[in-house]
Design a protein around this motif. Structure first.
Motif, short mmCIF file in Angstrom:
data_model
loop_
_atom_site.label_atom_id
_atom_site.label_comp_id
_atom_site.label_asym_id
_atom_site.label_seq_id
_atom_site.Cartn_x
_atom_site.Cartn_y
_atom_site.Cartn_z
N GLU A 181 9.81 -36.80 4.45
CA GLU A 181 9.56 -38.39 5.89
C GLU A 181 10.55 -38.29 6.61
N ASP A 182 11.98 -38.99 5.76
CA ASP A 182 13.00 -39.46 6.92
C ASP A 182 13.54 -38.58 7.70
N GLU A 183 13.69 -37.14 7.36
CA GLU A 183 13.49 -36.20 8.45
C GLU A 183 12.07 -36.03 9.67
N ARG A 184 10.87 -35.94 9.18
CA ARG A 184 9.93 -36.24 10.22
C ARG A 184 9.90 -37.04 11.28
N GLU A 185 10.11 -38.41 10.70
CA GLU A 185 10.95 -39.66 11.92
C GLU A 185 11.87 -39.49 12.62
N LEU A 186 12.66 -38.54 12.61
CA LEU A 186 14.23 -38.04 13.10
C LEU A 186 13.73 -36.96 13.82
N PHE A 187 12.72 -36.10 13.47
CA PHE A 187 12.10 -35.09 14.61
C PHE A 187 11.68 -36.02 15.43
N GLN A 188 10.26 -36.52 14.89
CA GLN A 188 10.02 -37.30 15.86
C GLN A 188 10.35 -38.56 16.85
N THR A 189 11.20 -39.42 16.30
CA THR A 189 11.85 -39.81 17.23
C THR A 189 12.60 -39.13 18.22
N MET A 190 13.39 -37.83 18.27
CA MET A 190 14.19 -36.73 19.98
C MET A 190 13.17 -36.45 20.15
N ILE A 191 11.59 -35.81 19.86
CA ILE A 191 11.06 -35.57 20.60
C ILE A 191 10.19 -36.76 21.46
#
Length: 325
Positions: A181-191
Motif C-alpha cells: 500500500e505504501d508503494e501504491r501511495e508513492l506511485f500515486q503521488t508521482m502520477i
C-alpha cells in the motif's frame, strides 16, 4: 619495360575505380551518406512529422533546431499523428517547439487528422495554433502507469525470484510480488505531480480556466469538433488548411513553398548496425512480433510484446493500446 607497363596498369585501375565511385555518388546522391535536401525558396514553411509512440524525441528536436533557424524558414508546420508516450520526451518536444515560437518569433502551427492524444497533445501545447480534423481523436489528458504481477507464473514455472535492496522502495513495481500500500501511495503521488504539470501547461497555453481543464482532463478523448468547441483546439481543418493558416500567420500571401524534412537514408556506413538515433516512433523494435514472425524463434520478444514491458513501471502520457507501424 614490364615494370613500367605494370605501373600504368595500376594507375589506370585506380583512375577507373575513382571514376566509378564518382558516378555512383553523382547518381545515387547518398551512397556514402545522406544527400541533404536544401531549402531554396525565400519564403519557406518547414514541415515536420511527429508520428507514433513518443519514446525518444531526439531526431524531431534535431531537425527542428537544424532548420527552424534558417532565414528562409518563415513558419513551422508540425503534422502530428501520435497516441502520446513517455513523459520526459513529450515535455522536451513541447519545450523546444515553444522555444522556437518565443525566441525566433516564427509562427508554429500544429495539425492532426488522425490522433493527437496525451503526450502528443502535451507536445502540441508549444504551437501557436492547433488545427484538427472534425473526426480526429484529441485529448486523453492524464497520466497512466502500468505494472505486471506475474508471481503466479513464476510459481507455475517453479521459479523463486527475489532481490536484495538498499531500501524498501528499491524494488517497488517488481513483477515477482504484489505491491504494498505504501508503494501504491508513492506511485500515486508521482502520477499526481506529473498530472499537475500537464494540467498547468494546458491551462497556460490554451488560456483555459482551471475548472474547465479539471472537468475534462480525466483521460477522456474528444473528437476534433468537440475539442474546438471546448477550447482544446483552435479550428477544424486538414493539412492544407494548416498550411494556409501558417502562410497567413507569417504574412506570406501566396509566395511560399512547403519544405518537408527528408527522411534519413541508409548509406554504406549504416549497413553494420543501422542508425542508433531513434525518432519518436520506436515500435519498430517489435515489428516482427507484431507481424507474427518472432514467436517461434524469439520467445523473449514475444513475452515483451504480451507484457508490454517497454511501457511498464514508468509514468506515461499515453492513450492505452498498441499501434502497429
Amino acid at each position: 619495360m614490364q615494370q613500367k607497363n605494370s605501373f600504368y596498369k595500376k594507375l589506370a585501375i585506380i583512375i577507373l575505380v575513382f571514376f566509378i565511385l564518382g558516378v555512383l555518388v553523382k547518381v545515387s546522391g547518398g551512397f556514402f551518406g545522406e544527400s541533404e535536401k536544401q531549402i531554396t525558396a525565400k519564403n519557406t514553411i518547414l514541415q515536420l512529422e511527429l508520428n507514433g509512440v513518443i519514446l525518444n524525441g531526439k531526431r524531431f528536436i534535431k531537425n527542428l533546431e537544424k532548420y527552424a533557424e534558417k532565414d528562409k524558414v518563415k513558419a513551422i508546420l508540425v503534422n502530428i499523428n501520435s497516441p502520446g508516450g513517455s513523459v520526459g520526451p513529450s515535455q522536451e518536444i513541447y519545450t523546444e517547439i515553444k522555444r522556437v515560437r518565443d525566441e525566433l518569433k516564427k509562427p508554429v502551427i500544429c495539425v492532426c487528422t488522425g490522433i493527437i492524444a496525451s503526450g502528443a497533445y502535451y507536445s502540441a501545447m508549444g504551437c501557436d495554433k492547433l488545427v484538427v480534423a472534425p473526426g480526429a481523436l484529441v485529448g486523453s489528458i492524464g497520466v497512466i502507469m502500468e505494472f505486471a504481477n506475474i508471481e503466479k507464473l513464476y510459481d507455475w514455472a517453479k521459479i523463486s525470484r527475489y532481490s536484495i535492496t538498499s531500501g524498501k522502495f528499491k524494488d517497488s513495481g517488481a513483477e515477482y510480488r504484489s505491491m504494498r500500500e505504501d508503494e501504491r501511495e508513492l506511485f500515486q503521488t508521482m502520477i499526481n505531480e506529473v498530472y499537475g504539470q500537464f494540467k498547468t501547461t494546458v491551462m497556460t497555453e490554451r488560456k483555459l480556466k482551471e475548472e474547465v481543464v479539471t472537468e475534462y482532463a480525466d483521460g477522456r478523448v474528444f473528437t476534433g469538433a468537440t475539442a474546438v468547441k471546448l477550447g482544446f483546439a483552435d479550428q477544424e481543418g486538414f493539412f492544407k488548411d494548416a498550411v494556409k493558416l501558417a502562410a497567413e500567420t507569417a504574412k506570406l500571401g501566396d509566395d511560399y513553398e512547403v519544405f518537408e524534412v527528408p527522411k534519413k537514408r541508409m548509406s554504406i556506413f549504416d549497413l553494420g548496425g543501422g542508425d542508433k538515433e531513434d525518432d519518436v516512433n520506436t515500435l519498430a523494435d517489435y515489428a516482427d512480433v507484431l507481424k507474427g514472425k518472432a514467436f517461434g524463434n524469439d520467445i523473449q520478444g514475444a513475452v515483451k510484446f504480451v507484457l508490454r514491458s517497454q511501457y511498464l513501471n514508468q509514468p506515461l502520457l499515453l492513450m492505452p493500446g498498441f499501434w502497429e507501424q
